[in-house]
Design a protein around this motif. Structure first.
Motif, PDB file in Angstrom:
ATOM      1  N   TYR A  27       9.686 -29.359  31.296  1.00 46.16           N
ATOM      2  CA  TYR A  27       8.742 -29.967  32.246  1.00 46.16           C
ATOM      3  C   TYR A  27       8.501 -29.061  33.448  1.00 46.16           C
ATOM      4  O   TYR A  27       7.763 -29.410  34.359  1.00 46.16           O
ATOM      5  CB  TYR A  27       9.252 -31.345  32.717  1.00 46.16           C
ATOM      6  N   GLY A  69      13.190 -22.901  42.110  1.00 46.84           N
ATOM      7  CA  GLY A  69      14.077 -22.024  41.372  1.00 46.84           C
ATOM      8  C   GLY A  69      15.519 -22.565  41.406  1.00 46.84           C
ATOM      9  O   GLY A  69      15.716 -23.739  41.591  1.00 46.84           O
ATOM     10  N   GLU A  70      16.451 -21.699  41.193  1.00 50.59           N
ATOM     11  CA  GLU A  70      17.844 -22.141  41.222  1.00 50.59           C
ATOM     12  C   GLU A  70      18.552 -21.509  42.422  1.00 50.59           C
ATOM     13  O   GLU A  70      18.828 -20.296  42.410  1.00 50.59           O
ATOM     14  CB  GLU A  70      18.536 -21.785  39.894  1.00 50.59           C
ATOM     15  N   THR A  96      19.748 -28.807  46.126  1.00 53.71           N
ATOM     16  CA  THR A  96      19.320 -29.311  44.817  1.00 53.71           C
ATOM     17  C   THR A  96      19.519 -28.185  43.820  1.00 53.71           C
ATOM     18  O   THR A  96      18.984 -27.092  44.005  1.00 53.71           O
ATOM     19  CB  THR A  96      17.837 -29.743  44.832  1.00 53.71           C
ATOM     20  N   SER A 120      20.748 -31.631  38.752  1.00 50.57           N
ATOM     21  CA  SER A 120      19.825 -32.103  37.723  1.00 50.57           C
ATOM     22  C   SER A 120      20.551 -32.183  36.392  1.00 50.57           C
ATOM     23  O   SER A 120      21.198 -31.223  35.980  1.00 50.57           O
ATOM     24  CB  SER A 120      18.642 -31.140  37.606  1.00 50.57           C
ATOM     25  N   ASN A 159      19.821 -36.010  39.383  1.00 50.75           N
ATOM     26  CA  ASN A 159      18.380 -36.181  39.154  1.00 50.75           C
ATOM     27  C   ASN A 159      18.112 -36.082  37.671  1.00 50.75           C
ATOM     28  O   ASN A 159      18.501 -35.092  37.038  1.00 50.75           O
ATOM     29  CB  ASN A 159      17.580 -35.045  39.810  1.00 50.75           C
ATOM     30  N   MET A 191       6.264 -35.186  36.875  1.00 49.37           N
ATOM     31  CA  MET A 191       5.041 -34.935  37.654  1.00 49.37           C
ATOM     32  C   MET A 191       4.270 -33.754  37.059  1.00 49.37           C
ATOM     33  O   MET A 191       4.843 -32.908  36.386  1.00 49.37           O
ATOM     34  CB  MET A 191       5.418 -34.608  39.105  1.00 49.37           C
ATOM     35  N   MET A 324       6.447 -25.951  39.993  1.00 51.24           N
ATOM     36  CA  MET A 324       7.549 -26.512  40.782  1.00 51.24           C
ATOM     37  C   MET A 324       8.596 -25.459  41.128  1.00 51.24           C
ATOM     38  O   MET A 324       9.121 -25.429  42.242  1.00 51.24           O
ATOM     39  CB  MET A 324       8.186 -27.629  39.948  1.00 51.24           C
TER      40      MET A 324
HETATM   41  N1  SAM Z   1      16.973 -25.597  39.822  1.00 55.79           N
HETATM   42  C1  SAM Z   1      17.280 -26.693  40.679  1.00 55.79           C
HETATM   43  C2  SAM Z   1      17.482 -27.953  39.894  1.00 55.79           C
HETATM   44  O1  SAM Z   1      17.447 -27.900  38.661  1.00 55.79           O
HETATM   45  O2  SAM Z   1      17.711 -29.000  40.492  1.00 55.79           O
HETATM   46  C3  SAM Z   1      16.327 -26.909  41.824  1.00 55.79           C
HETATM   47  C4  SAM Z   1      14.858 -26.798  41.552  1.00 55.79           C
HETATM   48  S1  SAM Z   1      14.195 -28.007  40.452  1.00 55.79           S
HETATM   49  C5  SAM Z   1      12.496 -27.555  40.478  1.00 55.79           C
HETATM   50  C6  SAM Z   1      14.323 -29.454  41.451  1.00 55.79           C
HETATM   51  C7  SAM Z   1      14.135 -30.774  40.744  1.00 55.79           C
HETATM   52  O3  SAM Z   1      12.806 -30.852  40.313  1.00 55.79           O
HETATM   53  C8  SAM Z   1      15.000 -30.971  39.520  1.00 55.79           C
HETATM   54  O4  SAM Z   1      15.696 -32.176  39.637  1.00 55.79           O
HETATM   55  C9  SAM Z   1      14.019 -31.041  38.383  1.00 55.79           C
HETATM   56  O5  SAM Z   1      14.432 -31.920  37.382  1.00 55.79           O
HETATM   57  C10 SAM Z   1      12.784 -31.539  39.092  1.00 55.79           C
HETATM   58  N2  SAM Z   1      11.545 -31.208  38.420  1.00 55.79           N
HETATM   59  C11 SAM Z   1      11.101 -30.014  37.990  1.00 55.79           C
HETATM   60  N3  SAM Z   1       9.885 -30.117  37.412  1.00 55.79           N
HETATM   61  C12 SAM Z   1       9.564 -31.437  37.486  1.00 55.79           C
HETATM   62  C13 SAM Z   1       8.440 -32.200  37.069  1.00 55.79           C
HETATM   63  N4  SAM Z   1       7.412 -31.639  36.454  1.00 55.79           N
HETATM   64  N5  SAM Z   1       8.433 -33.510  37.325  1.00 55.79           N
HETATM   65  C14 SAM Z   1       9.488 -34.106  37.946  1.00 55.79           C
HETATM   66  N6  SAM Z   1      10.566 -33.444  38.368  1.00 55.79           N
HETATM   67  C15 SAM Z   1      10.616 -32.131  38.128  1.00 55.79           C
END
Ligand code: SAM
Length: 329
Positions: A27, A69-70, A96, A120, A159, A191, A324
């Motif tokens: 996603y 990112g991470e 996060t 996550s 999450n 999203m 994202m």
């Molecule tokens: N890499 C880290 C992580 O995995 O938490 C931080 C960045 S990640 C983009 C942050 C959060 O955004 C994560 O919980 C991920 O599941 C969520 N996320 C990423 N793409 C998404 C999407 N299209 N819709 C909803 N949540 C999303």
């Protein structure tokens, strides 16, 4: 203060430390990854701390969340957290992360002043994890979660994004897993932020569906509705509490009217909304010698232009050009 034209005040700053990630969640990004930002475009640790300091000391930011990112891939993370938690007034500092590397870093981060962590986790099945994230790192995440809990980073929040026919059968086991370990689970509606533009409304598992899935096995009663404030998650007491579960209905139950967020990308752009189509550059003026006052003025102007809502339901909605991972989730 970072006030927009609708009277909302941004106090919650999300800072992306890198656009790179060691997972490829479907996603979020394609299996082959993305064209990462060149290193010269990334803010240095000093530049990040300078902008965060302006946010906290001049603009009323009270919470700083590092993301990506991470963020655990950023080598200076512990130092950045230490310098953030030393600011006055001291902001809440959170992270996060996908949890990979947290087994090693949870304690140093807690000692550096990190207050909380969101990890996550979309599945409890190693094979589903591999399919969903294109990497065999399930065990690292589980070990990272335990280390965060042991290091006192409370509450450890999880999450989860549910996807139809991928992991939507795991809503109940995931909540049981979290209840057993004292983690707080939050489901996030998927999203339209993936680089591949694969999101579709029909395929999205909605907040209503998630609550239905859980209600078959748990008694859920609304919690703190009047205290929700700007928190994105609607929280429910599970079986009378005190344990809770959250549902973040970003698409079907938007909370834009109470939004208090502002974002800084890894290359120094202010975004006033996850779904903004324009950004305000702080890096270029900073590198050209702008004063703190000038940077604060640019930042204030960027937030003033924030739109009333993300408009996903509007026929004219355009997905942001950055995914994202580049914006900072
Ligand atoms: N890499 C880290 C992580 O995995 O938490 C931080 C960045 S990640 C983009 C942050 C959060 O955004 C994560 O919980 C991920 O599941 C969520 N996320 C990423 N793409 C998404 C999407 N299209 N819709 C909803 N949540 C999303």
């Amino acid at each position: 203060m970072l006030r927009d034209s609708f009277g909302r005040v941004a106090t919650d700053l999300r800072v992306s430390l890198t656009d790179k990630c060691n997972l490829r969640c479907t996603y979020c990004m394609p299996p082959e990854g993305l064209d990462w930002l060149p290193n010269a475009q990334l803010l240095t640790a000093d530049e990040i701390v300078r902008l965060v300091t302006i946010g906290v000391e001049r603009l009323g930011v009270t919470e700083v969340r590092y993301t990506g990112g991470e963020p655990l891939l950023r080598r200076e993370l512990v130092d950045i957290v230490a310098r953030t938690s030393a600011l006055s007034p001291r902001p809440q500092v959170s992270l996060t992360t996908n949890g990979i590397g947290l087994a090693r870093l949870a304690r140093p981060l807690a000692e550096a002043g990190l207050d909380r962590v969101n990890v996550s986790l979309d599945t409890l099945d190693r094979e589903v994890f591999k399919r969903l994230a294109h990497r065999d790192r399930f065990t690292d995440v589980i070990e990272g979660l335990a280390a965060a809990h042991d290091a006192g980073l409370r509450p450890v929040k999880i999450n989860t994004v549910l996807m139809r026919d991928v992991n939507d059968h795991e809503a109940v086991p995931l909540l049981r897993f979290c209840l057993d370990r004292g983690y707080e689970l939050r489901f996030i509606e998927q999203m339209p932020l993936d680089a591949q533009h694969g999101w579709s409304r029909e395929n999205m598992v909605t907040a209503d569906e998630i609550l239905n899935l859980l209600s078959g096995s748990f008694d859920l009663s609304p919690d703190d509705l009047e205290e929700r404030g700007s928190a994105p998650a609607e929280r429910f007491l599970v079986d009378g509490g005190p344990a809770r579960v959250g549902v973040i209905g970003s698409v079907t139950r938007p909370f834009c009217g109470a939004c208090d967020r502002v974002r800084l990308t890894a290359d120094g752009q202010v975004r006033n909304c996850l779904f903004a189509t324009e950004e305000s550059d702080l890096k270029t003026p900073m590198r050209a010698g702008a004063t703190d006052e000038e940077l604060a003025a640019r930042w204030t102007a960027a937030v003033a232009r924030k739109r009333a809502g993300h408009g996903i339901d509007d026929p004219s909605f355009l997905q942001p050009s950055r995914p994202m991972s580049a914006i900072g989730g």
